[in-house]
Design a protein around this motif. Structure first.
Motif, PDB file in Angstrom:
ATOM      1  N   ASP A   1       0.831  -1.211   0.000  1.00 47.13           N
ATOM      2  CA  ASP A   1       0.000   0.000   0.000  1.00 47.13           C
ATOM      3  C   ASP A   1       0.866   1.262   0.000  1.00 47.13           C
ATOM      4  O   ASP A   1       0.568   2.238  -0.707  1.00 47.13           O
ATOM      5  N   LEU A   2       1.945   1.257   0.786  1.00 45.44           N
ATOM      6  CA  LEU A   2       2.839   2.414   0.813  1.00 45.44           C
ATOM      7  C   LEU A   2       3.528   2.607  -0.531  1.00 45.44           C
ATOM      8  O   LEU A   2       3.773   3.741  -0.965  1.00 45.44           O
ATOM      9  N   ALA A   3       3.856   1.491  -1.198  1.00 44.74           N
ATOM     10  CA  ALA A   3       4.499   1.583  -2.512  1.00 44.74           C
ATOM     11  C   ALA A   3       3.567   2.208  -3.543  1.00 44.74           C
ATOM     12  O   ALA A   3       4.019   2.867  -4.488  1.00 44.74           O
ATOM     13  N   GLU A   4       2.252   2.010  -3.364  1.00 43.60           N
ATOM     14  CA  GLU A   4       1.273   2.528  -4.316  1.00 43.60           C
ATOM     15  C   GLU A   4       0.709   3.883  -3.896  1.00 43.60           C
ATOM     16  O   GLU A   4      -0.140   4.437  -4.598  1.00 43.60           O
ATOM     17  N   LEU A   5       1.162   4.419  -2.788  1.00 47.43           N
ATOM     18  CA  LEU A   5       0.614   5.673  -2.277  1.00 47.43           C
ATOM     19  C   LEU A   5       0.797   6.808  -3.283  1.00 47.43           C
ATOM     20  O   LEU A   5       1.886   7.004  -3.827  1.00 47.43           O
ATOM     21  N   ASP A   6      -0.285   7.547  -3.540  1.00 49.24           N
ATOM     22  CA  ASP A   6      -0.249   8.643  -4.505  1.00 49.24           C
ATOM     23  C   ASP A   6       0.090   9.942  -3.774  1.00 49.24           C
ATOM     24  O   ASP A   6      -0.692  10.449  -2.980  1.00 49.24           O
ATOM     25  N   PHE A   7       1.272  10.497  -4.066  1.00 50.44           N
ATOM     26  CA  PHE A   7       1.734  11.705  -3.389  1.00 50.44           C
ATOM     27  C   PHE A   7       1.361  12.982  -4.132  1.00 50.44           C
ATOM     28  O   PHE A   7       1.670  14.076  -3.658  1.00 50.44           O
TER      29      PHE A   7
END
Length: 485
Positions: free
Chosen positions: A91-97
């Motif tokens: 989930d952190l790898a896919e987090l949209d910043f």
């Protein structure tokens, strides 16, 4: 992870071989194989080599067979903890910043207009707008402060805080108390506690050190029968009390009521333990890495490989910037740090191809900004890559290349079973300049993350040792042909 019986059955179908034929080839009784395929029997470890040979398994299939076999002997809680940590990092790898194109939430009423004379609210459609209004009004204050305890089932408030971190609206200090489950043996991983922490870690990383979680242990975290509203959110102007299941809320706005809950929260806080510790100081971060390293083992996952095992004192002095105001202190700290890494017998470094390419191309280190460590020369990059490949082949280093999406590219983690776990944002982190760290020492959580990292090298989420070394060498060969090394 697939059960061993399912994976073996899948292999038989893929290789188009019957149970009877496999029995004849391997010498394993047909009834024994049949029971293994239905999960009623565990095959002896010695027959795995026969299966590998006669099924003509690839290195990846062989590793998966051994992984599934070994999983039969792991405790269920350990396997489930790996799955939860897998999900956290995915989930952190896919987090949209990226900055939201527009604000999706617009308050059409203030708290007075919404609540009117009501003090009791029921149902998510009434409670969620209430909580959103209370948070918005408080976080718009220059002296914003939120004191928070939430039901174990809460997802909404956690999501609200995370959204505000990403949208730049986390303008105040948030303190949260979490009740950790004290049941179970000291050696077991408590999945409830792990779930609680996985929910809040993204907020810890993104809040710019404005979110402060605390915890205490409780023998019963599922029901408080004598209090209809055992949880609460307190601000400067009001308190929202919440039921155990989050289905009811009570709004208090009297000045004496708010003051009472503030004092009560501070009393609770004095009995709690801080769950995390933040720092942005390079010396403190080096010290945090050192404290999270065991006397005889170093365990790390990051986009780039850790070359610390190969750093000599001469190399450290060459690339550490001499004009740093704290040069002597950080030099001594680095010498101590990397002397430890040269000596530990167990050295784990999990990394990705993207991180490897970045180091080869520019020589910079993700976990040390160029203001502290200058880029490595092409010659030293070549030497470090060759040294790492050789150490992986020899077994001196447990180095594995992680698959895409297994771990976020802006984070590193250093684990130990008993000495703490450190999460460190790197130079790839989109929301801040420089690096910072989030450290935990709660024993149950340390065991969970350390166990997860230890199981990575044998999982399907990484290449094998041979494949990893080959990938390193292939990248070096390609860069030599390009003339960049």
């Amino acid at each position: 992870m697939q059960p061993f019986s399912d994976y073996l059955r899948e292999l038989l179908q893929t290789k188009q071989i019957t149970v009877s034929a496999l029995s004849r080839l391997t010498g394993i009784e047909r009834t024994t194989l049949s029971r293994a395929l239905t999960g009623q029997r565990v095959l002896p470890y010695a027959v795995l080599d026969k299966l590998v040979y006669h099924l003509r398994l690839t290195p990846r299939e062989e590793r998966m067979l051994h992984t599934c076999y070994d999983a039969q002997f792991e405790r269920e809680t350990v396997r489930r903890s790996w799955e939860r940590v897998d999900r956290l990092f995915a989930d952190l790898a896919e987090l949209d910043f990226t900055t939201p194109a527009f604000e999706t939430v617009q308050l059409l009423l203030d708290l007075d207009g919404y609540a009117k004379k009501r003090s009791i609210f029921r149902g998510a459609t009434n409670i969620q707008p209430l909580l959103r209004m209370v948070l918005t009004e408080e976080l718009n204050r220059p002296d914003a402060r939120v004191e928070l305890t939430v039901p174990p089932t809460d997802i909404f408030l956690t999501g609200e805080l995370l959204h505000r971190c990403l949208s730049g609206q986390m303008n105040g200090e948030v303190e949260q108390i979490i009740a950790f489950d004290a049941s179970g043996s000291a050696e077991e991983i408590n999945l409830y506690n792990l779930e609680c922490f996985c929910r809040i870690l993204p907020i810890c990383l993104l809040s710019k050190r404005r979110y402060h979680p605390y915890y205490y242990y409780d023998n019963c975290v599922t029901a408080w029968y004598t209090d209809p509203f055992p949880y609460f959110l307190a601000t400067h102007t009001c308190v929202v009390c919440l039921s155990e299941d989050g289905g009811q809320a009570m709004l208090l706005r009297g000045a004496d009521q708010v003051a009472c809950y503030h004092r009560y929260f501070q009393t609770l806080l004095s009995r709690c333990h801080s769950l995390t510790q933040y720092t942005t100081d390079p010396l403190e971060i080096l010290d945090a890495y050192q404290r999270c390293t065991e006397k005889d083992g170093f365990y790390m996952a990051m986009d780039q490989p850790c070359f610390g095992r190969f750093y000599s004192e001469e190399l450290i002095r060459t690339y550490l910037r001499g004009d740093l105001p704290f040069f002597e202190e950080i030099l001594q700290s680095a010498k101590t740090r990397f002397a430890t890494l040269r000596q530990v017998s167990k050295f784990y470094t999990m990394f990705t191809m993207d991180g490897l390419r970045r180091f080869v191309e520019n020589g910079t280190l993700d976990d040390y900004p160029v203001q502290v460590v200058t880029p490595f020369s092409p010659e030293d990059r070549l030497w470090l890559m060759q040294a790492l490949a050789a150490a992986i082949r020899s077994g001196d280093v447990v180095g594995r290349m992680m698959m895409d999406g297994v771990f976020p590219g802006y984070l590193s983690i250093c684990t130990s079973e008993n000495s703490g776990v450190g999460f460190f944002t790197t130079e790839q982190f989109p929301l801040s300049q420089g690096i910072c760290s989030v450290q935990i020492w709660e024993p149950d959580l340390c065991r969970a993350f350390h166990s997860w990292l230890l199981h990575l090298p044998g999982s399907e989420k990484t290449l094998t040792a041979e494949e990893t070394a080959e990938a390193l060498e292939a990248l070096l060969t390609a860069k030599r042909k390009e003339g960049s090394l």
